[in-house]
Write an enzyme that holds these catalytic residues in place. Sequence first.
Site, mmCIF file in Angstrom:
data_model
loop_
_atom_site.group_PDB
_atom_site.id
_atom_site.type_symbol
_atom_site.label_atom_id
_atom_site.label_comp_id
_atom_site.label_asym_id
_atom_site.label_seq_id
_atom_site.Cartn_x
_atom_site.Cartn_y
_atom_site.Cartn_z
ATOM 1 N N GLU A 1 0.818 -0.959 -0.048
ATOM 2 C CA GLU A 1 0.080 -0.228 0.243
ATOM 3 C C GLU A 1 0.850 0.888 -0.309
ATOM 4 O OE1 GLU A 1 -3.032 -0.257 -0.663
ATOM 5 O OE2 GLU A 1 -2.970 -2.386 -0.510
ATOM 6 N N TRP B 1 1.521 2.089 -3.002
ATOM 7 C CA TRP B 1 1.041 2.605 -3.851
ATOM 8 C C TRP B 1 1.229 3.850 -3.990
ATOM 9 C CZ3 TRP B 1 -2.660 1.782 -7.928
ATOM 10 C CH2 TRP B 1 -2.790 0.231 -8.572
ATOM 11 N N TRP C 1 -19.789 12.823 -19.800
ATOM 12 C CA TRP C 1 -19.984 13.298 -18.373
ATOM 13 C C TRP C 1 -21.639 13.899 -18.518
ATOM 14 C CZ3 TRP C 1 -17.382 9.778 -15.662
ATOM 15 C CH2 TRP C 1 -15.961 10.358 -15.868
ATOM 16 N N ASN D 1 -10.851 3.524 2.985
ATOM 17 C CA ASN D 1 -10.339 3.638 2.114
ATOM 18 C C ASN D 1 -11.345 2.549 1.026
ATOM 19 O OD1 ASN D 1 -8.434 2.956 -0.804
ATOM 20 N ND2 ASN D 1 -8.503 0.496 -0.897
ATOM 21 N N TRP E 1 -14.668 12.560 -12.855
ATOM 22 C CA TRP E 1 -13.790 12.219 -11.587
ATOM 23 C C TRP E 1 -13.222 13.696 -10.897
ATOM 24 C CZ3 TRP E 1 -8.841 13.586 -12.199
ATOM 25 C CH2 TRP E 1 -8.614 13.488 -13.473
ATOM 26 N N TRP F 1 -8.290 8.932 -7.545
ATOM 27 C CA TRP F 1 -9.766 8.961 -8.450
ATOM 28 C C TRP F 1 -9.863 8.269 -9.761
ATOM 29 C CZ3 TRP F 1 -14.810 10.605 -7.525
ATOM 30 C CH2 TRP F 1 -14.780 10.052 -6.063
HETATM 31 P P1 FAD Z 1 -3.644 1.967 5.256
HETATM 32 O O1 FAD Z 1 -3.720 1.423 5.147
HETATM 33 O O2 FAD Z 1 -3.047 1.781 6.182
HETATM 34 O O3 FAD Z 1 -1.832 2.029 4.510
HETATM 35 C C1 FAD Z 1 -0.895 3.013 4.791
HETATM 36 C C2 FAD Z 1 -0.652 4.229 4.249
HETATM 37 O O4 FAD Z 1 -0.106 3.927 2.337
HETATM 38 C C3 FAD Z 1 -1.536 5.317 3.735
HETATM 39 O O5 FAD Z 1 -1.300 5.839 4.568
HETATM 40 C C4 FAD Z 1 -1.420 6.699 2.380
HETATM 41 O O6 FAD Z 1 0.039 6.758 2.426
HETATM 42 C C5 FAD Z 1 -0.725 4.380 1.509
HETATM 43 N N1 FAD Z 1 -1.865 4.370 0.809
HETATM 44 C C6 FAD Z 1 -2.302 3.426 1.360
HETATM 45 N N2 FAD Z 1 -3.209 2.995 0.186
HETATM 46 C C7 FAD Z 1 -2.766 4.193 -1.272
HETATM 47 C C8 FAD Z 1 -3.149 4.015 -1.876
HETATM 48 N N3 FAD Z 1 -4.841 3.263 -2.877
HETATM 49 N N4 FAD Z 1 -2.636 5.105 -2.939
HETATM 50 C C9 FAD Z 1 -2.171 5.585 -2.707
HETATM 51 N N5 FAD Z 1 -1.885 5.716 -1.711
HETATM 52 C C10 FAD Z 1 -1.913 4.275 -1.437
HETATM 53 N N6 FAD Z 1 -4.913 8.422 -0.211
HETATM 54 C C11 FAD Z 1 -4.070 9.696 0.615
HETATM 55 O O7 FAD Z 1 -2.921 9.659 0.764
HETATM 56 N N7 FAD Z 1 -4.144 11.172 0.154
HETATM 57 C C12 FAD Z 1 -5.380 11.302 -0.387
HETATM 58 O O8 FAD Z 1 -5.671 11.963 -1.456
HETATM 59 C C13 FAD Z 1 -6.078 9.931 -1.279
HETATM 60 N N8 FAD Z 1 -7.300 10.484 -2.113
HETATM 61 C C14 FAD Z 1 -7.763 8.972 -2.703
HETATM 62 C C15 FAD Z 1 -8.866 9.422 -3.019
HETATM 63 C C16 FAD Z 1 -9.888 8.029 -3.852
HETATM 64 C C17 FAD Z 1 -10.919 8.112 -4.846
HETATM 65 C C18 FAD Z 1 -9.627 6.386 -3.242
HETATM 66 C C19 FAD Z 1 -10.137 5.654 -4.037
HETATM 67 C C20 FAD Z 1 -8.185 6.599 -2.408
HETATM 68 C C21 FAD Z 1 -7.227 7.604 -2.178
HETATM 69 N N9 FAD Z 1 -6.184 7.480 -1.185
HETATM 70 C C22 FAD Z 1 -5.827 9.292 -0.752
HETATM 71 C C23 FAD Z 1 -5.851 6.289 -1.290
HETATM 72 C C24 FAD Z 1 -6.421 5.570 0.907
HETATM 73 O O9 FAD Z 1 -7.441 5.125 0.387
HETATM 74 C C25 FAD Z 1 -5.527 5.940 1.681
HETATM 75 O O10 FAD Z 1 -4.146 6.431 1.500
HETATM 76 C C26 FAD Z 1 -5.803 5.021 2.961
HETATM 77 O O11 FAD Z 1 -7.608 4.659 3.173
HETATM 78 C C27 FAD Z 1 -5.663 6.067 3.822
HETATM 79 O O12 FAD Z 1 -5.833 5.089 4.792
HETATM 80 P P2 FAD Z 1 -5.006 4.529 5.717
HETATM 81 O O13 FAD Z 1 -3.890 5.889 6.533
HETATM 82 O O14 FAD Z 1 -5.156 3.313 6.737
HETATM 83 O O15 FAD Z 1 -3.812 3.601 4.924
#
Ligand code: FAD
Length: 485
Positions: A283, A286, A314, A349, A367, A390
């Site tokens: 993650e 990502w 759209w 997420n 989006w 997005w």
């Molecule tokens: P954990 O599951 O604990 O993951 C650990 C870290 O990994 C996160 O803190 C984050 O830094 C990174 N991470 C995890 N999933 C993703 C992902 N899919 N893409 C990129 N990095 C990821 N994340 C943001 O940090 N900022 C945003 O503005 C953002 N916008 C999003 C918009 C959409 C539509 C979607 C579907 C996802 C978005 N995310 C974003 C990704 C993800 O949802 C969040 O990083 C995650 O929910 C944060 O929660 P956590 O720290 O508990 O994640």
Amino acid sequence: MANSNDPIIYWFRQDLRLSDLPGLSAAAATGRPVIPCYILDPESAGRWAPGGASRWWLHHSLAALQAAIAEHGGGLLLYRGDTRAILEYLAESTGASSIFCSRAYEPWAAQLERSLHDTLPEGVELRRFAGSLLFEPEQIANQSGQPFKVFTPFWKACLRKEDPRSPVAAPSGGVFADIPAPRPPAADARSLDGLELLPVSPNWAAGWESLWQPGEAGAAQRLETFLTEGLGDYADGRNHPAMDVTSRLSPHIHHGEISPRQIWHRVCDGRRPQEQVNKFLSELGWREFSYHLLHHFPDIPEKAFKEQFADFPWVGNRAHLKAWQRGQTGYPIVDAGMRELWQTGYMHNRVRMVVASFLTKHLLLPWQAGEEWFWDCLVDADLASNGCSWQWVAGSGADAAPYFRIFNPTTQGEKFDKQGEYVRRWVPELAALPDKHLHEPAAAPEAVLREAGVTLGQDYPHPLVDHKAARQAALDAYDSIKKAS
Ligand code: FAD
């Protein structure tokens, strides 16, 4: 060039911490006085200046940094205005000949770095240090030397590299002591309150202090809590929004209160289940991939990565957008997510994916409209991750979910919130509905609704669109761009 006693300006950006900060360590290692400053420069960031929720976070994160710097005997200088003019003024008024900072990757920030390189007065050097990613975007390339556009080979290439280097401790006390005060004081100098980052009226962030602890200490605490309470269940539990197993580190990481290297090394200490560790690191992967894409394709926050989506038909229905923003779509899992976002600055997420799919596929709204709302409402709003995610959901991004994969919001709720705990938390007007009908109140028998005290159209909206019809309309719209391309 730099004189052995000239002070160094440390320009804090999205790296609001003292430990594992390569630029700050390098500055401290010179033995020269270090002047810490932060500049709020919304004009340079343009439309990507921090949104409301990020500003709330930034205020508190700066307060924590101020306190940490004070413990080191220094004071964080705060400014609001044009970065170049302020740095120039600071160098001139303190006799500093070096400015150190962490590299940033947003197109506007990278452009600012280039222009500073070109325009700072002679004798003042700008040195950028890597500190926000595990791997710099240029370090990772495919066999033809090109950027990756697909996640799995990108992440494999990252993992084939040497492990990220070990984090370094904060410089020892005294690094900020004895700094010369800038003379004369700048008109752009501000107190923390003077930066006006907090909401005034209405204060939609009331109570957020009990949810979040912005700052380096809060980030470290959050990581430890995750390691003891979340990581063990992460691989599967991360899909269930009612389970509190994800790290919630995202706002801390975005603001640079903890570095991904610190997280990597703490998680990989050999004492944790490997499957969970690998999933969690992927993650973070990502996030790295998003920055890789943003660096190589700087239009990604604004323009469809897959060109054919530029002509997507759209539908710009403002009433639908409002209903989505307010959590009034009539689809409980969507509404729960949108209300969690508004009330906490965060959304799980899995639910981010569901609400984003609903906006772009059920409502056929672009989006970018969702991206913009998230930008304003998320405490972790991040140009790279938000834009790429997005586009991923909308189907237009790199390595995106195929457009025709349209989440059914009802079955998503039934699968990932089986007991309805998440929906009941955020949509309390439905709390008394039995589990069987919670995720689709519109299909519940009249008697069940009555018993639960729910009148549709009054206590809770009818569905904004019919799932089957909306799904078909989305597929037809997608067909039209497939045929055209
Ligand atoms: P954990 O599951 O604990 O993951 C650990 C870290 O990994 C996160 O803190 C984050 O830094 C990174 N991470 C995890 N999933 C993703 C992902 N899919 N893409 C990129 N990095 C990821 N994340 C943001 O940090 N900022 C945003 O503005 C953002 N916008 C999003 C918009 C959409 C539509 C979607 C579907 C996802 C978005 N995310 C974003 C990704 C993800 O949802 C969040 O990083 C995650 O929910 C944060 O929660 P956590 O720290 O508990 O994640």
